[in-house]
Structure formats: structure tokens, C-alpha cells
Design a protein around this motif. Structure first.
Motif, PDB file in Angstrom:
ATOM      1  N   GLN A   1     126.365  89.291 -44.222  1.00 30.97           N
ATOM      2  CA  GLN A   1     127.166  88.715 -45.293  1.00 30.97           C
ATOM      3  C   GLN A   1     126.262  87.840 -46.154  1.00 30.97           C
ATOM      4  O   GLN A   1     125.343  87.192 -45.650  1.00 30.97           O
ATOM      5  CB  GLN A   1     128.321  87.897 -44.708  1.00 30.97           C
ATOM      6  CG  GLN A   1     129.241  88.687 -43.804  1.00 30.97           C
ATOM      7  CD  GLN A   1     129.870  89.888 -44.501  1.00 30.97           C
ATOM      8  OE1 GLN A   1     130.333  89.766 -45.647  1.00 30.97           O
ATOM      9  NE2 GLN A   1     129.889  91.030 -43.837  1.00 30.97           N
ATOM     10  N   ALA A   2     126.526  87.830 -47.435  1.00 31.03           N
ATOM     11  CA  ALA A   2     125.649  87.122 -48.369  1.00 31.03           C
ATOM     12  C   ALA A   2     125.449  85.665 -47.960  1.00 31.03           C
ATOM     13  O   ALA A   2     126.405  84.945 -47.653  1.00 31.03           O
ATOM     14  CB  ALA A   2     126.234  87.199 -49.776  1.00 31.03           C
TER      15      ALA A   2
ATOM     16  N   TRP B   1     120.017  85.218 -48.497  1.00 31.79           N
ATOM     17  CA  TRP B   1     119.821  86.585 -48.999  1.00 31.79           C
ATOM     18  C   TRP B   1     121.155  87.006 -49.585  1.00 31.79           C
ATOM     19  O   TRP B   1     122.097  87.316 -48.838  1.00 31.79           O
ATOM     20  CB  TRP B   1     119.375  87.528 -47.883  1.00 31.79           C
ATOM     21  CG  TRP B   1     119.143  88.937 -48.356  1.00 31.79           C
ATOM     22  CD1 TRP B   1     119.982  90.007 -48.191  1.00 31.79           C
ATOM     23  CD2 TRP B   1     118.009  89.437 -49.082  1.00 31.79           C
ATOM     24  NE1 TRP B   1     119.454  91.137 -48.776  1.00 31.79           N
ATOM     25  CE2 TRP B   1     118.235  90.816 -49.327  1.00 31.79           C
ATOM     26  CE3 TRP B   1     116.834  88.857 -49.561  1.00 31.79           C
ATOM     27  CZ2 TRP B   1     117.325  91.615 -50.019  1.00 31.79           C
ATOM     28  CZ3 TRP B   1     115.927  89.647 -50.243  1.00 31.79           C
ATOM     29  CH2 TRP B   1     116.175  91.006 -50.465  1.00 31.79           C
ATOM     30  N   PRO B   2     121.287  87.005 -50.912  1.00 31.32           N
ATOM     31  CA  PRO B   2     122.608  87.034 -51.538  1.00 31.32           C
ATOM     32  C   PRO B   2     123.266  88.403 -51.624  1.00 31.32           C
ATOM     33  O   PRO B   2     124.246  88.559 -52.360  1.00 31.32           O
ATOM     34  CB  PRO B   2     122.316  86.482 -52.931  1.00 31.32           C
ATOM     35  CG  PRO B   2     120.916  86.940 -53.223  1.00 31.32           C
ATOM     36  CD  PRO B   2     120.199  86.867 -51.902  1.00 31.32           C
ATOM     37  N   PHE B   3     122.747  89.364 -50.875  1.00 34.44           N
ATOM     38  CA  PHE B   3     123.247  90.731 -50.972  1.00 34.44           C
ATOM     39  C   PHE B   3     123.841  91.164 -49.627  1.00 34.44           C
ATOM     40  O   PHE B   3     123.122  91.264 -48.633  1.00 34.44           O
ATOM     41  CB  PHE B   3     122.121  91.690 -51.353  1.00 34.44           C
ATOM     42  CG  PHE B   3     121.330  91.273 -52.559  1.00 34.44           C
ATOM     43  CD1 PHE B   3     121.836  91.473 -53.833  1.00 34.44           C
ATOM     44  CD2 PHE B   3     120.094  90.662 -52.419  1.00 34.44           C
ATOM     45  CE1 PHE B   3     121.097  91.087 -54.950  1.00 34.44           C
ATOM     46  CE2 PHE B   3     119.354  90.274 -53.518  1.00 34.44           C
ATOM     47  CZ  PHE B   3     119.861  90.480 -54.791  1.00 34.44           C
ATOM     48  N   PRO B   4     125.148  91.422 -49.564  1.00 37.12           N
ATOM     49  CA  PRO B   4     125.730  91.909 -48.313  1.00 37.12           C
ATOM     50  C   PRO B   4     125.344  93.372 -48.075  1.00 37.12           C
ATOM     51  O   PRO B   4     125.247  94.160 -49.013  1.00 37.12           O
ATOM     52  CB  PRO B   4     127.235  91.765 -48.538  1.00 37.12           C
ATOM     53  CG  PRO B   4     127.406  91.885 -50.023  1.00 37.12           C
ATOM     54  CD  PRO B   4     126.168  91.270 -50.626  1.00 37.12           C
TER      55      PRO B   4
ATOM     56  N   GLY C   1     127.739  95.392 -51.221  1.00 37.22           N
ATOM     57  CA  GLY C   1     128.083  94.477 -52.301  1.00 37.22           C
ATOM     58  C   GLY C   1     128.360  95.194 -53.608  1.00 37.22           C
ATOM     59  O   GLY C   1     128.439  96.425 -53.673  1.00 37.22           O
TER      60      GLY C   1
ATOM     61  N   MET D   1     120.498  95.746 -54.871  1.00 34.81           N
ATOM     62  CA  MET D   1     119.644  94.815 -54.139  1.00 34.81           C
ATOM     63  C   MET D   1     118.279  95.430 -53.876  1.00 34.81           C
ATOM     64  O   MET D   1     118.161  96.651 -53.667  1.00 34.81           O
ATOM     65  CB  MET D   1     120.287  94.373 -52.821  1.00 34.81           C
ATOM     66  CG  MET D   1     120.211  95.355 -51.665  1.00 34.81           C
ATOM     67  SD  MET D   1     120.752  94.547 -50.123  1.00 34.81           S
ATOM     68  CE  MET D   1     120.352  95.834 -48.932  1.00 34.81           C
TER      69      MET D   1
END
Length: 286
Positions: free
Chosen positions: A122-123, A126-129, A153, A157
Motif C-alpha cells: 500500500q502506498a 513508495w507512493p505506488f500501490p 494504483g 510507476m
């Protein structure tokens, strides 16, 4: 096929036996091969009991690399105008091996000769699920590992992945491979210059592991490597498919192991790509 109270998943398909620790980074803790009438030979450096107790993933036999391989300079990069800042995850100045090796994985399937582990990210920093699966298939001819990653997401990414195996090291152990390029590195093991493979490192004729101290990325790798242990009359063939066309060699002096890591990207690939290089192995998952 068994699962112990410690969470270790064991697969036995003679002449091979495989052990996995889902909670310790989705790691392999042991891979062995037994010839008729002989004791088992470890094909990967087995995890020591102390490493299992302490949760030392770098003491495992092999662990997955995601969402990038090797080092990201100071844990920072830009992707399509978005700045990513990751917290340092080792004693070094750079973020190493992504984060999958430091997270628990879930067992989603296990049966005779096969098991699947899943990481749901989950984000966060590292902001990308995304989700990643490791599918292990153990057969009478060896082990196959399939790695699958899906961006869950709403934005693209950057991505890189691979495996970090530790192989047993003997005085006569040799590695054979075919590659064309070599990344020189600085004192922090960060890439400085991409050159042709030095003549002294011609892996096509077999590189004596004990004769070199390396922590470098090979490029233009054809996806095949052969490791020989003459003392045991044994060899292992490693074959990598898809975008795993970089091979990381780590041969620290004085250790009882070495690493030959099939990966999809070179060290600091995301930042090198931002500098205009097109040969870093950077993948983009839409």
C-alpha cells in the motif's frame, strides 16, 4: 510439503528440497540436492539458525528484490515530475534492494511441489500501490521461480525487480556467464562508468570466485550462468527470462558465500534514466 510452527514452508521433490520463510521477506532459507547414497548438498547458502531467530534477511539463502534492485542514491529520484524520498533501510548512505525483502509476505497457495507468496504494498514513502507474487515450482529437474507484479494504483510507476541468491563458496568454485558490459563503481558501490568487461573478468572461461573482489553489475547478459563446485563434482545452471538481463556479482573477500543476482535494472537505474541513459533497465508499470 509441510508448514512448521515457525512458519517455514517445506517442499520435497527428490532429489531436491526447498524451504521458504514468508514472514522474513518472502525468502528462501534452503535449497538442497541429494544424490543417491550421499548427504544433501546445499545449492544456496542455507540460513543459519541465528539469522532465523534474529530475523536477519541478509542471512537468508535468497530474497526477492522489489520495486528495484541494488541501490537508489540517497533513496531519492524523480519520476514524471514526482519526487520520491525513501527512508534509509541499511547502515549505508543509500537505500538498498527496495523494500520487499523487509516486509512479510503471505502464503496464498501451497501444495506438493509448489507454493505461492504474495506481497501487497500500500502506498507509503513508495507512493505506488502494487502486488507481487513469487511462484515456486520444485520438480525432479530443479526449481523454477516466477515473479509477477501488477500495479494496483491509478498512476504509472517506475519499477525494477529480481532475486538476490547467496551461493556457497569453495576454493575452486567458478562462475561462467556471457555478458558484454560492466559498471565500474565508487567507494559507496554506486555506478561511475559503463565499460566493456575487463579482460581479467572473462566469465566465458569461468571466473574463479575466490580470485576476485567484486560488487558490480554486468550488462548485456544473455540470461544464463553456470556455477561449478569441483570439490563436490556438482554444478548449477541458472537461467533467467524476460527483462532479467543484468547480473549483479558480489564476491566479498573472506566470506563463505558469493552472489550472482539476476535482475532487471542496473544500480541507481531511476536516476541514471533521468540523466538521459536508455540502458538502465528502467521499467514502467502503467
Amino acid at each position: 510439503m509441510t508448514t512448521s510452527n515457525s512458519g517455514i514452508v517445506r517442499l520435497d521433490v527428490p532429489p531436491f528440497a526447498l524451504e521458504l520463510s514468508p514472514s522474513l521477506g518472502g525468502s528462501i532459507t534452503r535449497l538442497s540436492w541429494r544424490r543417491a547414497g550421499e548427504r544433501a548438498l546445499d545449492l544456496l547458502r542455507p540460513a543459519a539458525e541465528s539469522a532465523l531467530i534474529d530475523g536477519d534477511v541478509e542471512g537468508m539463502a535468497c530474497f526477492p528484490l522489489t520495486p528495484f534492485s541494488n541501490r537508489l542514491r540517497h533513496g531519492r529520484c524523480l519520476f514524471r515530475g514526482r519526487e520520491i524520498r525513501l527512508p534509509r533501510n541499511t547502515s549505508g548512505p543509500h537505500v538498498e534492494h527496495g523494500h520487499g525483502w523487509q516486509r512479510p509476505w503471505q502464503v496464498t497457495e501451497v501444495g506438493p511441489g509448489h507454493a505461492t507468496l504474495r506481497l501487497d504494498h500500500q502506498a507509503d514513502a513508495w507512493p505506488f500501490p502494487y502486488e507481487m507474487h513469487q511462484r515456486f515450482r520444485l520438480g525432479p529437474d530443479g526449481l523454477r521461480i516466477d515473479l509477477h507484479t501488477r500495479n494496483t494504483g491509478e498512476t504509472a510507476m517506475p519499477y525494477g525487480f529480481g532475486l538476490h541468491p547467496y551461493f556457497p563458496r569453495t576454493p575452486a568454485c567458478a562462475l561462467e556467464a556471457a555478458a558484454t558490459g560492466f559498471w565500474e563503481t565508487d567507494a559507496e558501490v554506486m555506478p561511475t562508468r559503463h565499460v566493456a568487461i575487463p579482460a581479467a573478468l572473462d566469465l566465458r572461461v569461468g571466473l574463479r570466485v575466490d580470485a576476485h573482489s567484486l560488487d558490480n553489475v554486468l550488462t548485456g547478459w544473455d540470461g544464463r550462468a553456470v556455477i561449478r563446485w569441483p570439490e563436490h563434482g556438482a554444478r548449477l545452471v541458472l537461467e533467467a527470462e524476460g527483462p532479467l538481463r543484468f547480473l549483479v556479482l558480489y564476491t566479498p573477500p573472506g566470506e563463505d558465500f558469493f552472489c550472482a543476482e539476476p535482475v532487471s535494472n542496473c544500480t541507481d537505474a531511476f536516476n541514471l534514466a533521468n540523466e538521459g541513459r536508455s540502458d538502465t533497465g528502467l521499467l514502467v508499470l502503467e
